[in-house]
Write an enzyme that holds these catalytic residues in place. Structure first.
Site, PDB file in Angstrom:
ATOM      1  N   PHE A   1       0.825  -1.204   0.000  1.00 31.75           N
ATOM      2  CA  PHE A   1       0.000   0.000   0.000  1.00 31.75           C
ATOM      3  C   PHE A   1       0.862   1.259   0.000  1.00 31.75           C
ATOM      4  CE2 PHE A   1      -3.040  -3.061   1.562  1.00 31.75           C
ATOM      5  CZ  PHE A   1      -4.269  -2.601   1.112  1.00 31.75           C
ATOM      6  N   ASP A   2       0.435   2.251  -0.755  1.00 29.65           N
ATOM      7  CA  ASP A   2       0.892   3.619  -0.545  1.00 29.65           C
ATOM      8  C   ASP A   2       0.130   4.135   0.677  1.00 29.65           C
ATOM      9  OD1 ASP A   2       2.010   6.219  -1.071  1.00 29.65           O
ATOM     10  OD2 ASP A   2       0.103   6.764  -1.990  1.00 29.65           O
TER      11      ASP A   2
END
Length: 217
Positions: free
Chosen positions: A7-8
């Site tokens: 994930f960002d």
């Protein structure tokens, strides 16, 4: 395929981009700088180092050093605390726990400084969910350079093509694609970002588990 999702953070887990945008705009105005909207829009999703570089390129009379710029920026916002819990995107806890409970390994690769990353994850009580955390400040080049994603895959002992990425910014999507990963874009139409290179698109995080489940089959 190996069950891993990277994930960002900003714009994906927390809706911080409008807040950061406004804080930067207010600071620049207070110092007498009037950058065109097109320049400010380019900064969405960028690291602090790249932000300074873009502003300096747009106005050679901007701060002489990144250190001075960052010092003044911190001083201007001193005491203005951000409550990241209020900025958590809908269903962030549900989504992460659902993935974790169905056997998916989670990692995070953000352009933000490590101290900020850990602060956000602690405030949201999700820090223990991530097996690997990578900060863009640890690399010479920020996104769209794929280095941060290649590093994360290496730390996970996986080939890049085994990894799924959840991103929102144009730079982040480009970085994931350049790394050879499958990219899911969380759509955001508030900024002029080109998300077209992503392989899949979601409006809300809660849609992510269905996509990764589909890809696992």
């Amino acid at each position: 395929m190996e069950k891993i999702v990277i994930f960002d953070m900003d714009g994906v887990l927390v809706d911080t981009e409008p807040v950061y945008y406004k804080r930067l705009e207010d600071f620049l105005i207070s110092r007498g700088y009037a950058f065109p909207r097109a320049v400010l829009d380019r900064l969405v999703g960028e690291s602090s180092r790249k932000t300074f570089s873009i502003l300096k390129q747009a106005d050679p009379a901007f701060y002489d050093s990144e250190e001075t710029y960052r010092r003044d920026y911190r001083a201007y916002h001193q005491g203005q605390r951000i409550d990241y819990r209020e900025l958590a995107n809908p269903h962030v806890h549900q989504t992460l726990n659902q993935l974790k409970n169905t056997g998916w390994r989670l990692a995070l690769a953000s352009s933000s400084p490590r101290a900020n990353i850990e602060q956000v994850l602690r405030e949201l009580a999700i820090l223990p969910l991530f097996e690997v955390i990578a900060s863009g400040n640890d690399f010479r080049e920020s996104k769209p350079n794929p280095e941060i994603y290649l590093f994360t895959a290496k730390k996970l002992k996986l080939d890049p093509h085994q990894c799924l990425v959840v991103e929102d910014s144009q730079y982040g999507i480009q970085a994931g694609v350049s790394a050879g990963m499958t990219v899911i874009a969380r759509q955001d139409e508030r900024f002029p970002m080109d998300q077209s290179q992503a392989h899949y698109f979601v409006k809300q995080l809660q849609e992510v588990p269905a996509i990764v489940d589909q890809l696992e089959r």
